[in-house]
Each structure stands twice: as C-alpha cells, then as structure tokens.
Design an enzyme around this catalytic site. Structure first.
Site, PDB file in Angstrom:
ATOM      1  N   LYS A 187      50.286  55.603 -28.246  1.00 46.66           N
ATOM      2  CA  LYS A 187      48.873  55.190 -28.384  1.00 46.66           C
ATOM      3  C   LYS A 187      48.038  56.144 -27.542  1.00 46.66           C
ATOM      4  CE  LYS A 187      45.520  53.274 -27.117  1.00 46.66           C
ATOM      5  NZ  LYS A 187      44.274  54.049 -26.951  1.00 46.66           N
TER       6      LYS A 187
ATOM      7  N   GLU B 232      51.404  56.559 -14.308  1.00 46.21           N
ATOM      8  CA  GLU B 232      50.851  57.794 -13.745  1.00 46.21           C
ATOM      9  C   GLU B 232      49.350  57.594 -13.720  1.00 46.21           C
ATOM     10  OE1 GLU B 232      52.650  60.227 -12.647  1.00 46.21           O
ATOM     11  OE2 GLU B 232      54.583  59.935 -13.603  1.00 46.21           O
TER      12      GLU B 232
ATOM     13  N   CYS C 180      43.954  64.400 -13.111  1.00 47.41           N
ATOM     14  CA  CYS C 180      44.333  63.344 -12.168  1.00 47.41           C
ATOM     15  C   CYS C 180      44.682  63.919 -10.809  1.00 47.41           C
ATOM     16  CB  CYS C 180      45.519  62.571 -12.723  1.00 47.41           C
ATOM     17  SG  CYS C 180      46.837  63.662 -13.230  1.00 47.41           S
TER      18      CYS C 180
ATOM     19  N   GLU D 232      37.776  58.550  -7.317  1.00 49.03           N
ATOM     20  CA  GLU D 232      38.041  59.639  -8.257  1.00 49.03           C
ATOM     21  C   GLU D 232      36.816  59.846  -9.147  1.00 49.03           C
ATOM     22  OE1 GLU D 232      40.762  58.737 -11.507  1.00 49.03           O
ATOM     23  OE2 GLU D 232      41.735  60.669 -11.201  1.00 49.03           O
TER      24      GLU D 232
END
Ligand code: NAD
Length: 537
Positions: A185, A294, A328, A427
């Site tokens: 997905k 992750e 990331c 972030e």
C-alpha cells in the site's frame, strides 16, 4: 519533456482490477500544481480480495509454486524484475520526478537502486537455500536440534511518498525473497511508479497473487490491511540508496520445504510518520501481529573545528536538502563548533545560493518542490513558528522569487535556535536546517542526543578517535562519519527511540520476513523415564 501518465487500476491476483467503489485520487504535479492523472482508491473490500489472493498464492500447489519453492527459483523472478526496471529506467525516473518532485537525476539514482536492491535480495534468496536448515548444538547427546527458517506468510507493506519506488522495494524484494506473499500500500501522494512495478511483475510473469498493489488513502486502504486477521506482518519504511560504485565508503556494522505453509500469519512492515506508526502498532497489538516500523527523525550533524570548510559545508547541505529535504534521516540539526561557526555559516549561505531550484525535469536541478500543497503549508508554518519563537532566518524561508507556481521552498538555514523551540524538536520534512553551536565534545554529544528520535547522526572531523567516540555516544541506528546520507542495500537501516524498530536491508532485511522454527528430536532408544511406568496387568 511531458510524458503521459498511464491510467492504472489496482493490481490484484496478477490482474488490473477496478476498485469495488470505483473511486480515484487525482495526481497533482507539485512543480506545476496541475492535475495530471489519477490513481485508484482502494477500500476495505479491495483489501479483502487482495489478502485472499495473497493467501491463495502462498499455499497454491502445496506451497511449491512460491513459499516452499527454492530461493533460487524465486531469485529468477527478482532478477527479471531488476532487469525490466533497468530497461525502463529513464521512463520510471521521469514518472517519479513528476509525481513526488525530486530532481530527475536523483530519481534516476533511485531507480538504479531499486534494480540493485532486487538483485541484492535475489543473491540472498539463492544463498538462503543452504541456510534454511541449520543445526543447533545442545548439551545432551540424546537430542538433536535444528532451526528451520520459513516465510512468515502474507505480509502488508505500507510505504511513504519520499522514495516511492525505492521504499516499496526495500520491503517487496526481501519479502518475496523470503517466500512471503505481499500486499503493498504505497502513499496516496505518490503511487505512480509502484503501479508501474505491477506492470513489471506482469511482464516477467510473477505468479499471480504473490504481489498485490493497492493504492489509496491510509485510513481507507492502509488501516484495513493492518487490522486484517489474515495478514501476518505489517512493514512500514528507507529513504534512499546510493549506487555503491559511485562512492568509496567503508561500512561497518557494530554489533521447510516439504509442507505447504499453513494458515497465513500476517505481518505488517511500515515506513512513515511516527504518528501513523503509533496507530499501526496499536491496531496490530490487538491481533498480536508483528510490525516493523521505520519512522521519522530529527538527526544531528556535528561539525568540529578541524574540518575543511567547503567539504563540510557541502555534506551539511546535502545531508539536509537531498530529496528536497524530505528524508527521514535528514541531518536537519547542525551542531557546529563555536570557533568556526561564523565562517562555516557564511560558506553554507554561499553554497545555498548556488543550488539550482527548478522544475525537477530541468537539467541540473538540485532542489525541486515539496510533494504537496499540504506538506508545503506545513513547512512554511514551521519556518514562521521558528521566527515567532525568536529564531533568525539566516537564508531562504520562502518561495523562490523566480518560481510563481509549484510548492517550492528555498533552502533555509535557521540560527539563534533554543533547544525548547519547535524547529529544534520536530521533524520538518522540508529543506530547513537549524543550527546550534558548541564549545566542548560533551556539549556536542548532549545536543546531538537531545531528541525523542534516534534514526541517523553524523560527525565531521579529521580526528578519527574523536569520530569513534561520537559514533559510540550517538543514540541512533545509523551513523555517518565525514558524510551524511549515503546508504547501501547491503547495510542495515533503522532507528531507535521514536524512530521505530526493526532493521531493513542487508541480511537483517531478509530476517524480517522469516519465522525461526526450533525443531528438537529425541534420538534415544531408551524411554524417557520420568514417570513410574504402570505395572503390567
Ligand atoms: P504517513 O505516516 O503520513 O504515511 C505513510 C503511509 O501510511 C502512507 O502510505 C499512508 O497512506 C499510510 N497510512 C496513513 N494512515 C494510516 C493508517 N491509519 N493505517 C495504515 N496506513 C496509514 O507518512 P508520509 O507523510 O507518507 O511520509 C513521511 C514520513 O515518513 C516522515 O515522518 C518520514 O520521516 C517517514 N519516513 C521514514 C523512513 C525511515 O526509513 N525511517 C523513510 C521514509 C520516510
């Protein structure tokens, strides 16, 4: 340069299939803000059909067609996929650049890495045949023990938009190499190349149902996959890989065939934000389903006073602005020694001004647009909040003047940052670097580890012993020394703290999709002798 965007359906059981509710999601080119096509939007009903197809593929012909076939057999398909991807490289790279906004040359690099990753896991699949069954030494002669490694079953793979095809490959290649069947997905914000992966699977004749690809929104298509009782594992995850041949890097890592597979024991592998990761873990917990996560990061880069300023400046910018700052592992917190801070920041600003910001398809582009209007607004909000909280925008901070359309943000450097500020803690996922200075090594380490995240960390210094000390002190899953971001299919990828757990890539990546079964055999003719035998009549 414009290329037509193929109109695709969901890929289920080896065929294109219209979503049950027939809904579609528009594709917006982030460089032009134009709608350039659409992708199918799967829902729970489609997930049901795809899981059933994956389950059937797992047990078809007693498992002999896939799960219990040799690794060498599966490797042939992985190699064929790699070859097809290489053949279509320039087309796939263009689609990727148009879909998620990354510079074309970078996208081409990604596609090379996609092919390299399939090749690498083909190698591991072949090597697996001799490692499937391994003896275990036990201290009693009357027992023989061994370990069988078996595919986990049906796995759900949920991926983000920053490396659409590469993130998918990091999961699909090891899952298939291990003998699992899968439902991928991808992110609703960038799914074009993942649908082209489906076309590649058709071209190479991958057995039907082994890989199913469902595009759609997270809550509508991802959540039902996570909570489906017949999905054995959830895997959600890595930003990018460099072709090994392009660089000289040294990598160090610190630290049954005869039976059909039984009912699927599903698993989920996820790469994405910490917020979604937390939801996925909660949903998987109710079924005690394994997950690998992750997640996000706020990684530091520590620059000592003994560096070459230009070389260090380039790594500092690359570490944060590669993939338009949407990685990331971006080293988005610069921690620089006070004695060189002024000169270093001056260099950074000069290098920033030299970065070509343009449509990703333009030659020489080094910074494209943010993936979507929603992400673009978020990035600008981070910058304005930093200003409101008293930080200084040293350079950038807005849309470049020469670009009137598209979700572009200039490379931005923010100083006068306090550790309590949002820009230091959260972030951003955009081209925004925030800066603090330090005077001692202890202070640098403290600042570097001052985060809930623990994905990457980098140190730049000519003093090798100092680099080793920092390598050990960093609370992170990945450490770069005198560089930032390079990543290879052979080396493990993953984080600690709120950046998630589990490792992708390398042999660790294959282990993610294998169950370890202990087999213990009693080999003595003597009876066990624990209970008193009943007296004979
Ligand atoms: P996201 O969490 O919004 O979405 C990731 C995927 O999860 C998408 O496919 C989305 O549709 C799906 N999803 C959303 N809600 C869901 C739900 N309730 N159930 C199941 N699936 C759901 O993340 P994103 O914006 O696509 O990607 C950016 C994030 O990914 C950043 O935080 C980045 O740090 C992280 N990331 C991490 C790595 C890594 O290796 N650690 C790599 C790339 C990106």
């Amino acid at each position: 340069m414009a290329i037509p965007i193929p109109s695709r359906q969901l890929f289920i059981d080896g065929e294109w299939r219209e979503p049950v509710h027939k809904n579609r999601i528009p594709i917006i080119n982030p460089a032009t803000e134009e709608t350039i096509g659409d992708i199918p939007a799967a829902t729970a009903e489609d997930v049901e059909i795809a899981v059933e197809a994956a389950r059937k593929a797992l047990v078809r012909n007693g498992g002999k067609d896939w799960a219990n076939a040799t690794g060498a057999h599966r490797a042939k398909y992985l190699r064929a996929i790699a070859a097809k991807i290489t053949e279509k490289k320039s087309y796939l790279a263009k689609l990727e650049a148009i879909d998620c906004g990354k510079p074309l040359e970078e996208a081409a690099w990604d596609i090379d890495d996609v092919a390299g990753c399939f090749e690498y896991f083909a190698d591991l699949a072949e090597a697996f045949d001799s490692k499937r069954k391994t003896p275990v030494s036990v201290p009693m002669d009357t027992f023989k023990c061994y370990v069988l490694k078996e595919p986990l079953g049906v796995v759900g793979l949920i991926t983000p938009w920053n490396y659409p095809m590469l993130m998918a490959t990091w999961k699909v290649a090891p899952a298939l190499a291990a003998g699992c069947t899968a439902i991928l997905k991808p992110s609703e914000l960038a799914s074009i190349t993942c649908l082209e992966l489906a076309e590649v699977c058709r071209d190479v004749g991958l057995p039907s149902g082994v890989l199913n690809i469902l595009t759609g929104f997270g809550p509508e298509a991802g959540a039902p996959l996570v909570s489906h009782p017949d999905v054995d594992k959830v895997s959600c995850d890595l930003p990018f890989c460099f072709s090994v041949s392009c660089f000289s890097f040294e990598l160090d890592v610190l630290h049954c065939n005869d039976h059909p597979p039984s009912m699927v024991n599903q698993q989920i592998a996820f790469t994405g934000s910490s917020a979604t990761g937390s939801k996925i873990m909660t949903a998987a917990a109710s079924l005690v389903k394994p997950v690998t996560l992750e997640l996000g990061g706020k990684s530091p880069i520590v620059v000592f006073e003994d560096v070459d300023l230009d070389k260090a400046a380039e790594w500092a910018l690359f570490g944060c602005f590669w993939t338009n700052g949407q990685i990331c592992s971006a080293t988005s917190r610069l921690i620089v020694h006070e004695s060189i801070a002024e000169a270093f920041l001056e260099k950074l600003v000069k290098w920033c001004k030299n970065i070509k910001i343009s449509d990703p398809l333009e030659e020489g582009c080094r910074l494209g647009p943010i993936v979507s209007s929603g992400q673009y607004e978020k990035v600008l909000k981070f910058i304005s909040t930093a200003k409101d909280e008293g930080a200084t925008i040293l350079c950038g901070g807005a849309q470049p003047q020469h670009l009137k359309k598209g979700f572009y943000v200039e490379p931005t450097i923010i100083t006068d940052v306090k550790t309590s500020m949002q820009i230091w803690r959260e972030e951003v996922f955009g081209p925004v670097l925030c800066v603090k200075t330090f005077t001692s090594e202890e202070e640098a380490i403290e600042l570097a580890n001052d985060t809930h995240y623990g994905l990457g960390a980098a140190v730049l210094s000519q003093d090798h012993e100092r680099c080793e000390r920092l390598t050990k002190a960093f609370q992170a899953g990945i450490v770069w020394v005198n560089c930032s971001q390079p990543c290879f299919s052979q080396a493990p990828w993953g984080g600690k703290k709120r950046s998630g757990f589990g490792r992708e890539l390398g042999e660790w990546g294959l282990d993610n999709y294998l169950n370890v079964k202990q087999v213990t055999k009693y080999e003595s003719d003597d009876s066990w002798g624990w209970y008193k035998p009943p007296t004979k009549p």
